[in-house]
Design an enzyme around this catalytic site. Structure first.
Site, PDB file in Angstrom:
ATOM      1  N   LYS A 172     -44.446 -19.269 -81.540  1.00  0.00           N
ATOM      2  CA  LYS A 172     -44.686 -20.219 -82.934  1.00  0.00           C
ATOM      3  C   LYS A 172     -45.471 -21.443 -82.490  1.00  0.00           C
ATOM      4  O   LYS A 172     -45.202 -21.846 -81.421  1.00  0.00           O
ATOM      5  CB  LYS A 172     -43.371 -20.616 -83.237  1.00  0.00           C
ATOM      6  CG  LYS A 172     -43.280 -21.208 -84.798  1.00  0.00           C
ATOM      7  CD  LYS A 172     -42.118 -20.988 -85.419  1.00  0.00           C
ATOM      8  CE  LYS A 172     -40.944 -21.925 -85.122  1.00  0.00           C
ATOM      9  NZ  LYS A 172     -39.555 -21.877 -85.915  1.00  0.00           N
ATOM     10  N   LYS A 174     -46.651 -25.304 -84.104  1.00  0.00           N
ATOM     11  CA  LYS A 174     -46.527 -26.157 -85.161  1.00  0.00           C
ATOM     12  C   LYS A 174     -47.856 -26.502 -85.663  1.00  0.00           C
ATOM     13  O   LYS A 174     -48.732 -26.714 -84.797  1.00  0.00           O
ATOM     14  CB  LYS A 174     -45.763 -27.707 -84.341  1.00  0.00           C
ATOM     15  CG  LYS A 174     -44.523 -27.236 -83.981  1.00  0.00           C
ATOM     16  CD  LYS A 174     -43.499 -26.825 -84.998  1.00  0.00           C
ATOM     17  CE  LYS A 174     -42.215 -26.684 -84.498  1.00  0.00           C
ATOM     18  NZ  LYS A 174     -41.122 -26.433 -85.567  1.00  0.00           N
ATOM     19  N   ASP A 203     -45.419 -23.312 -88.396  1.00  0.00           N
ATOM     20  CA  ASP A 203     -44.450 -23.986 -88.823  1.00  0.00           C
ATOM     21  C   ASP A 203     -44.758 -25.582 -89.136  1.00  0.00           C
ATOM     22  O   ASP A 203     -45.384 -26.212 -88.491  1.00  0.00           O
ATOM     23  CB  ASP A 203     -43.266 -24.039 -87.879  1.00  0.00           C
ATOM     24  CG  ASP A 203     -41.959 -24.841 -88.411  1.00  0.00           C
ATOM     25  OD1 ASP A 203     -42.189 -25.233 -89.701  1.00  0.00           O
ATOM     26  OD2 ASP A 203     -40.852 -24.866 -87.597  1.00  0.00           O
ATOM     27  N   ASN A 205     -43.095 -27.570 -90.997  1.00  0.00           N
ATOM     28  CA  ASN A 205     -42.049 -28.679 -91.079  1.00  0.00           C
ATOM     29  C   ASN A 205     -42.063 -29.301 -92.484  1.00  0.00           C
ATOM     30  O   ASN A 205     -41.966 -30.468 -92.464  1.00  0.00           O
ATOM     31  CB  ASN A 205     -41.875 -29.418 -89.897  1.00  0.00           C
ATOM     32  CG  ASN A 205     -41.343 -28.702 -88.671  1.00  0.00           C
ATOM     33  OD1 ASN A 205     -42.314 -28.103 -87.989  1.00  0.00           O
ATOM     34  ND2 ASN A 205     -40.220 -28.662 -88.503  1.00  0.00           N
ATOM     35  N   GLU A 229     -43.988 -21.284 -91.704  1.00  0.00           N
ATOM     36  CA  GLU A 229     -42.508 -21.791 -92.143  1.00  0.00           C
ATOM     37  C   GLU A 229     -42.613 -23.066 -92.633  1.00  0.00           C
ATOM     38  O   GLU A 229     -43.149 -24.128 -92.367  1.00  0.00           O
ATOM     39  CB  GLU A 229     -41.990 -21.805 -90.600  1.00  0.00           C
ATOM     40  CG  GLU A 229     -40.549 -22.349 -90.512  1.00  0.00           C
ATOM     41  CD  GLU A 229     -40.176 -22.134 -89.135  1.00  0.00           C
ATOM     42  OE1 GLU A 229     -40.353 -21.005 -88.222  1.00  0.00           O
ATOM     43  OE2 GLU A 229     -39.120 -22.961 -88.609  1.00  0.00           O
ATOM     44  N   GLU A 255     -33.927 -23.496 -92.330  1.00  0.00           N
ATOM     45  CA  GLU A 255     -33.273 -24.078 -91.436  1.00  0.00           C
ATOM     46  C   GLU A 255     -32.587 -25.381 -91.766  1.00  0.00           C
ATOM     47  O   GLU A 255     -31.643 -25.927 -91.280  1.00  0.00           O
ATOM     48  CB  GLU A 255     -34.340 -24.582 -90.468  1.00  0.00           C
ATOM     49  CG  GLU A 255     -35.337 -25.442 -90.740  1.00  0.00           C
ATOM     50  CD  GLU A 255     -36.414 -25.882 -89.489  1.00  0.00           C
ATOM     51  OE1 GLU A 255     -37.116 -24.981 -88.928  1.00  0.00           O
ATOM     52  OE2 GLU A 255     -36.297 -26.849 -88.882  1.00  0.00           O
ATOM     53  N   ASP A 278     -29.138 -21.156 -90.156  1.00  0.00           N
ATOM     54  CA  ASP A 278     -28.570 -21.858 -88.846  1.00  0.00           C
ATOM     55  C   ASP A 278     -27.071 -22.019 -88.853  1.00  0.00           C
ATOM     56  O   ASP A 278     -26.629 -22.465 -89.748  1.00  0.00           O
ATOM     57  CB  ASP A 278     -29.461 -23.079 -88.719  1.00  0.00           C
ATOM     58  CG  ASP A 278     -29.166 -23.650 -87.146  1.00  0.00           C
ATOM     59  OD1 ASP A 278     -28.100 -23.435 -86.513  1.00  0.00           O
ATOM     60  OD2 ASP A 278     -30.296 -24.330 -86.536  1.00  0.00           O
ATOM     61  N   HIS A 305     -32.886 -19.985 -87.469  1.00  0.00           N
ATOM     62  CA  HIS A 305     -33.414 -21.311 -86.499  1.00  0.00           C
ATOM     63  C   HIS A 305     -32.341 -21.311 -85.683  1.00  0.00           C
ATOM     64  O   HIS A 305     -30.963 -21.293 -85.853  1.00  0.00           O
ATOM     65  CB  HIS A 305     -33.269 -22.344 -87.849  1.00  0.00           C
ATOM     66  CG  HIS A 305     -33.698 -23.713 -87.113  1.00  0.00           C
ATOM     67  ND1 HIS A 305     -32.715 -24.678 -86.983  1.00  0.00           N
ATOM     68  CD2 HIS A 305     -34.903 -24.166 -86.675  1.00  0.00           C
ATOM     69  CE1 HIS A 305     -33.369 -25.794 -86.515  1.00  0.00           C
ATOM     70  NE2 HIS A 305     -34.498 -25.548 -86.292  1.00  0.00           N
ATOM     71  N   GLU A 327     -35.445 -16.645 -82.462  1.00  0.00           N
ATOM     72  CA  GLU A 327     -36.251 -18.001 -81.878  1.00  0.00           C
ATOM     73  C   GLU A 327     -35.711 -18.141 -80.545  1.00  0.00           C
ATOM     74  O   GLU A 327     -34.530 -17.958 -80.208  1.00  0.00           O
ATOM     75  CB  GLU A 327     -36.240 -19.239 -82.918  1.00  0.00           C
ATOM     76  CG  GLU A 327     -36.871 -20.242 -82.280  1.00  0.00           C
ATOM     77  CD  GLU A 327     -36.990 -21.488 -83.140  1.00  0.00           C
ATOM     78  OE1 GLU A 327     -35.795 -21.684 -83.956  1.00  0.00           O
ATOM     79  OE2 GLU A 327     -37.652 -22.186 -83.286  1.00  0.00           O
TER      80      GLU A 327
HETATM   81 MG    MG Z   1     -38.881 -24.907 -88.283  1.00  0.00          MG
END
Ligand code: MG
Length: 370
Positions: A172, A174, A203, A205, A229, A255, A278, A305, A327
Site C-alpha cells: 500500500k 500513501k 490511501d 487518508n 482508501e 478505519e 478495526d 485496518h 494489512e
Molecule cells: Mg488507511
C-alpha cells in the site's frame, strides 16, 4: 472464574525509521493504551486500543477503562463476554457521554481482553475458538514501505525489498500529498519497479476534496490500483457514494468508523467496496464480528485496518469467511510475546492460546518504568 482487578497499561512503540507520515498524520510512536484484566484463577487477559501515542488522550482511555467500566466488571465471569459487552455497551451513564470516541476505544480494549481470557481459559488461540481453520490462506499486504515522508527512491527500494526478499504480493502506498502530480509520479515509479503482477493499494487518508478525488482517481486508473482508501473525509457518506458512481477504482474505508450502524449506512449506499473495520476503533471483537457478517451479506470483502498492528485481527481473519487479506505493519513486533508471523506473504496461524495481545517481558518492563 471471576474478574478481580483491572490494571491500566500504556505502551508507546517507535515506528519505522523514527517517524512516518501520511497526508493527514505524522507520528514517531504507536500508542497501545489498554488493560490487563486479572482473575481469581490467576489468568490475565490483555486488550489494547491503537493511538498516535499522545499521552494525555491515552490516559483518558485507560481512565475510562478502569474508572468507568472497571466497577461494572469486578466479580463478573469474563467468559460471558457477549453478555458483558451488551451490558457495558448499553450502560446509560457511559453511553450518554459517548457512543464513539474515548468510551468506544475503551470498550474495545476491554472486549479484546475478555476474549483473550476466554481463549486462554480454553487453551486455544482465538481463531480456533471462533471456528477458524489453520489451512485457510490469509494473505498479508504491507503498508510499511509506502509512507508519504519516504523519499521516492526509499519508497521504491522498500517496496522492492518487501516483494523480492519478503515475498509480499501486495503493498500500500500513501497518497494525498500537496501535489497530485507528485502522488501519481510516486505510484507510477512503484508500479514500474514492481511490474504488473504485484497488487498496489493507495490511501489518501481523507485528504482530497471530491473533485480532486475524481480527477486523481481517473489518472490512477493507468496504474491498475486495487483500491483508493479514504479518498475524502472518512464520514462523508454521500460524497463517497457519488465518487463510487463516478470512478472505476474501488473504494476502501472504515478505519475511522465507530459502529455497525455507520458501516450499514455506507454499505447500503454503495459507498464502499472494501470494508475496513478495526477491532480497536469498534467496540472490540464482538462488534467487529457484526460488521464482518454485515459486509459478508453484501458479498463485500473485509480487509481490516490494523490499529492493533494485526495481533488480534489475524485471529478474526482466520475465522471469518469475509476475510482473506489483512494489512501488515510491524510496529508492535518487538513488544508482543507472540508477534504475528508472515511467511512468503501469508500469515501463519498463531499457536499460542489467547487473542495475541500479551505484551512481552520487555514491553512490561517498559510499561512499569513509565
Ligand atoms: Mg488507511
Amino acid at each position: 472464574m471471576k474478574i478481580t482487578k483491572l490494571e491500566p497499561i500504556i505502551l508507546h512503540a517507535p515506528v519505522t525509521r523514527g517517524g512516518i507520515a501520511d497526508s493527514t498524520h505524522r507520528l514517531t510512536h504507536w500508542g497501545a493504551p489498554g488493560v490487563a484484566i486479572h482473575t481469581d484463577e490467576g489468568q490475565i487477559g490483555y486488550g489494547f486500543s491503537g493511538t498516535h501515542a499522545h499521552l494525555p488522550t491515552d490516559r483518558l482511555i485507560v481512565d475510562c477503562i478502569v474508572d468507568s467500566y472497571g466497577p461494572l466488571l469486578l466479580g463478573k465471569d469474563p467468559r460471558e463476554v457477549r453478555a458483558i459487552w451488551e451490558m457495558l455497551h448499553n450502560q446509560p451513564e457511559i453511553s450518554w457521554v459517548g457512543r464513539a470516541g474515548i468510551t468506544h476505544l475503551a470498550l474495545g480494549a476491554v472486549d479484546i481482553a475478555l476474549w483473550d481470557l476466554k481463549a486462554k481459559d480454553l487453551g486455544l488461540p482465538l481463531w480456533r475458538l471462533l471456528g477458524g481453520s489453520a489451512s485457510k490462506r490469509l494473505e498479508a499486504y504491507n503498508t510499511d514501505g509506502g509512507w508519504l515522508n519516504w523519499p521516492l527512491e526509499t519508497m521504491v527500494s522498500d517496496c522492492k525489498r518487501l516483494v523480492e526478499e519478503e515475498g509480499y504480493k501486495a503493498v500500500k502506498l500513501k497518497v494525498g500529498g500537496p501535489s497530485s502530480r507528485e502522488d501519481l509520479r510516486r505510484v507510477e515509479a512503484v508500479r514500474k519497479a514492481l511490474g504488473p503482477d504485484i497488487r498496489i493499494m493507495t490511501d489518501a487518508n481523507g485528504r482530497w476534496t471530491l473533485p480532486q478525488a475524481i480527477q486523481t482517481a481517473r489518472h490512477l486508473e493507468d496504474f491498475d490500483i486495487v483500491w483508493i482508501e479514504e479518498p475524502i473525509g472518512f464520514d462523508d457518506l454521500d460524497g463517497h457514494r457519488r465518487l463510487a458512481e463516478t470512478i472505476s477504482t474501488p473504494i476502501a474505508l472504515g478505519e475511522q468508523l465507530y459502529m455497525t450502524a455507520q458501516f450499514r449506512d455506507f454499505i447500503e449506499a454503495g459507498a464502499v467496496h472494501y470494508v475496513q473495520p478495526d477491532v480497536v476503533r469498534l467496540a472490540g471483537i464482538t462488534e467487529f464480528w457484526q460488521v464482518a457478517d454485515l459486509a459478508h451479506c453484501y458479498e463485500l470483502p473485509v480487509v481490516p485496518h490494523v490499529g492493533d498492528m494485526c495481533q488480534v485481527h489475524q485471529h478474526v481473519c482466520f475465522a471469518h469467511p469475509a476475510c482473506s487479506l489483512l494489512e501488515y505493519i510491524p510496529w508492535l513486533r518487538d513488544w508482543m510475546e507472540a508477534p504475528a508471523r508472515i511467511e512468503a506473504g501469508f500469515y501463519v496461524a498463531p499457536d499460542e492460546p489467547g487473542a495475541g495481545m500479551t505484551p512481552s517481558l520487555r514491553a512490561l518492563a517498559e510499561i512499569n518504568k513509565a
